[in-house]
Structure formats: structure tokens, C-alpha cells
Design an enzyme around this catalytic site. Sequence first.
Site, mmCIF file in Angstrom:
data_model
loop_
_atom_site.group_PDB
_atom_site.id
_atom_site.type_symbol
_atom_site.label_atom_id
_atom_site.label_comp_id
_atom_site.label_asym_id
_atom_site.label_seq_id
_atom_site.Cartn_x
_atom_site.Cartn_y
_atom_site.Cartn_z
ATOM 1 N N ASP A 150 0.820 -1.217 0.000
ATOM 2 C CA ASP A 150 0.000 0.000 0.000
ATOM 3 C C ASP A 150 0.856 1.270 0.000
ATOM 4 O O ASP A 150 2.094 1.210 0.063
ATOM 5 C CB ASP A 150 -0.947 -0.047 1.217
ATOM 6 C CG ASP A 150 -2.288 0.607 0.935
ATOM 7 O OD1 ASP A 150 -2.389 1.385 -0.025
ATOM 8 O OD2 ASP A 150 -3.243 0.336 1.702
ATOM 9 N N TRP A 185 -3.421 3.325 -5.829
ATOM 10 C CA TRP A 185 -4.672 4.077 -6.062
ATOM 11 C C TRP A 185 -4.769 4.826 -7.381
ATOM 12 O O TRP A 185 -5.487 5.815 -7.487
ATOM 13 C CB TRP A 185 -4.922 5.047 -4.906
ATOM 14 C CG TRP A 185 -4.604 4.502 -3.572
ATOM 15 C CD1 TRP A 185 -4.889 3.239 -3.124
ATOM 16 C CD2 TRP A 185 -3.931 5.153 -2.494
ATOM 17 N NE1 TRP A 185 -4.439 3.081 -1.840
ATOM 18 C CE2 TRP A 185 -3.862 4.245 -1.433
ATOM 19 C CE3 TRP A 185 -3.414 6.434 -2.326
ATOM 20 C CZ2 TRP A 185 -3.264 4.566 -0.211
ATOM 21 C CZ3 TRP A 185 -2.822 6.757 -1.119
ATOM 22 C CH2 TRP A 185 -2.748 5.845 -0.085
ATOM 23 N N GLY A 186 -4.033 4.368 -8.395
ATOM 24 C CA GLY A 186 -4.142 5.002 -9.713
ATOM 25 C C GLY A 186 -2.980 4.533 -10.563
ATOM 26 O O GLY A 186 -1.921 4.175 -10.031
ATOM 27 N N ASP A 203 -10.261 3.424 -3.825
ATOM 28 C CA ASP A 203 -10.937 2.270 -3.214
ATOM 29 C C ASP A 203 -12.362 2.095 -3.733
ATOM 30 O O ASP A 203 -13.085 3.060 -3.966
ATOM 31 C CB ASP A 203 -10.989 2.444 -1.686
ATOM 32 C CG ASP A 203 -9.630 2.191 -1.059
ATOM 33 O OD1 ASP A 203 -8.631 2.067 -1.815
ATOM 34 O OD2 ASP A 203 -9.560 2.127 0.179
HETATM 35 C C1 GLA Z 1 -6.072 1.405 1.371
HETATM 36 C C2 GLA Z 1 -6.233 0.339 0.275
HETATM 37 C C3 GLA Z 1 -7.362 -0.608 0.639
HETATM 38 C C4 GLA Z 1 -7.070 -1.262 1.987
HETATM 39 C C5 GLA Z 1 -6.840 -0.204 3.044
HETATM 40 C C6 GLA Z 1 -6.339 -0.801 4.356
HETATM 41 O O1 GLA Z 1 -7.183 2.239 1.426
HETATM 42 O O2 GLA Z 1 -6.480 0.946 -0.968
HETATM 43 O O3 GLA Z 1 -7.535 -1.596 -0.356
HETATM 44 O O4 GLA Z 1 -5.942 -2.085 1.852
HETATM 45 O O5 GLA Z 1 -5.887 0.767 2.628
HETATM 46 O O6 GLA Z 1 -6.021 0.156 5.288
#
Ligand code: GLA
Length: 384
Positions: A150, A185-186, A203
Site C-alpha cells: 500500500d 490508487w491510480g 478504493d
Molecule cells: C487502502 C487500500 C485498501 C485497503 C486499506 C487498508 O485504502 O487501498 O484496499 O488495503 O488501505 O487500510
Amino acid sequence: MKNKFIFFLTFGLLLTGCGSSDLNHNFAPTPPMGWNSWNKFGCGISDQLIRQIADAMVTTGMKDAGYQYVTLDDCWQLPVRQNGHLAANPETFPNGIKSLADYLHAKGLKLGIYSDRGRFTCEKKAGSYNYENTDARDFADWGVDFVKYDNCNAAAFSDQTEDYKRMRECLNNSGRPIVFSVCAWGFQDWMPGIGDLWRTTGDITDKWSRIVELVDTNEQYASYSSPSHWNDPDMLEVGNDGMTDVEYRSQFNLWSIMAAPLIAGNDLRHMSKTTLETLTNKEVIDVDQDPLGQQGTQVESNGHGLLVYMKNLSDANVKAVVLFNRTDWGSPITVHWKAMGLADGKANVRDLWLHKDLGEFNNSFKSYVPSHGVVMIKVTSSNP
Ligand code: GLA
């Protein structure tokens, strides 16, 4: 002077991580299939829960349908390292991670785990920054098969690409084949060189409008999809109660036509018959898992929410097709052979939900599609 030298040497070694430029990865020849704890359970996870989920994966037939990774998302670990190592929370995971991996492996399943490129995860547990080598070795020792990495709480002045690259190298150096799931995230250009899969979106939420957004965003990167290189529009919400069964079926079909990873996110211990049927439709899963690895894209649109998506398959005579109705009213949708690069003339159509050959059709096929629903077919031409 000597101290200065030692400082720079140590600092340099730390940031080069594993001292390897080996970024090869081919651990996910088809889109990974499995389950992840986050969508349904958030931080409420435990050793007992995960073992029950693994049991259910086998007894429900999910494993036979192809699901294999069981992934612990955020919150399996403590906020502070123990003797320099990531440590499982002893209250919720008293047996440690290796014991869980052994349990899964004995069932023919695989273990996924979550960490973060920053000093802390999104839920403020310990992250992997500057400990990539230690963590990769621990993961390998424990028997981890998949790492979701992450993007929260990045260290000051750290470089995102370098952080992800270091972990990839360290995982490769660990000697264990570990799938690397980039979660930033992108989409960015460096991701296909480093991840087996990478999130193209923020998400997911358990809401219809979000599904449509994720499909549109993910489509922009279709050309990057190939074996061991998968666009990831986030995990499935099928069975989590925020949408209708028709909408969940649509998510599953759309993810499959996009060659997306199929990572279930519901409580496998308590599934309705419809949820299980959706998640285990073998004919749809086969489209997702087709070895050609191409992501399907839009080939027709009426400009008002009636769309046709098409995915090329390893057999060039066969096309997978999703007729997708985004509108609030049921409507017929037509797919034309020519729009898919097939010659006009006769072609056979098979319905992947009725599990039935519908017969031969000339030049096109039309079907009624419910609001927010899909019809998924395969078209086999004798003269492509
Ligand atoms: C981010 C990720 C999610 C999840 C959360 C956990 O938002 O994009 O998929 O793993 O963290 O904290």
C-alpha cells in the site's frame, strides 16, 4: 572523516535495498483469484476467522472454481516492530503467520499478506520503509505467496517508484515466487515494470455508481494488460449487501471481461445461493482467465448507457461479449459482428449464464438486458 564515510555507505546500502536490479516477474500468468479480508471485515480479522474462510473456500467449491489466495489486509500486524521485524498481533494471530500459511498450504491454498511502502500502513500499523529486505525475507520464511503493498504514510523525501521497486527486488531476492500487488490508487507508467498487478483506481465502495466509475477508469489502461501484468480496479463486493444481485452479477461479468483479478471480499462462511453461483460461474471465470491476457474494451455504445464490451480470446474465432445496460430501464442491446472485427455472416452464440447454445445468428445478436444488468455471451465465427 571515517565516520562520515561509514554513514554514507550505510545510508546508501539501506536505500539500495536488495542491491539487485532484477525486476522480472511472471508469477501471475492469469489474473490472480482469491479472497481478501478488507471489504467485509476491515480491521476485525483474526487467525480463527481466516482459517474459517479458508475452510469455506474449499467446502463451497470456490477453490475448485479457481480461487486460491487468502489475503490478510491491514491490521494483522502490530503498530511497532519487534526486534526490527514486523510482528503479527499476538492477541488476534496468536499462532503467528507461518502457522496460518501452513494451514492454507495444506488445503492447497496460498497466503497473501499486506504491507505498506511507508513507515506506517493506512491503519497506523508498522510499514516496510527501510526494512524491505528484512520483511521480504520474513514473508518468504513464513510461506507468503502474495504481497499487497500500500501507499500510506510515505517517509519524507522518499520516492514512490523507488519504494515499490525496492520491495519488488527484495521479494525476487527472497527466492520465493511471490506475486506483487501494487496498491497506489491510480495507474502510473512504472507499474507494469514492477507489479504483477496494480490498482488503477481509488478504493471501491459497495455501491453501484462506484462500479461504473471503476470500469471507466480501468478501461483507459487496457493496453497495459498481458500475462503477469494486470490492471486492478479493486476487489469484488459481490455478496456484501450494498447492491442487488443483478448489480453484483454485473460487477463479476465486467471484471471478467476486463481480465481483472477476481478477489472476493465477502463472508464466504455465509453466502446466498445466488452469490455463490455468481462467484463460481466457470464459463465466466474462463473468460477472465483466458491465457491471451487481453483486457476487453467497449466496442459499441448508443451514447446513452447501452454498451457492448468485447474481449479477444486465445482462440481468434471466439469473442467474449458483455452487453451492459447502465440505464435505469431495461432495454434491448445489439452487438454487431463487424464491431468486433469478425466478418459478417453466421456465428454461434452461447449464453454464459444460461449455460446454453442459443444457435446461429446472422451479422448481429440482440438481447434484452435489465437495468444495471448484463448479458454475457461468447460468439464463435466460422469465418473471422
Ligand atoms: C487502502 C487500500 C485498501 C485497503 C486499506 C487498508 O485504502 O487501498 O484496499 O488495503 O488501505 O487500510
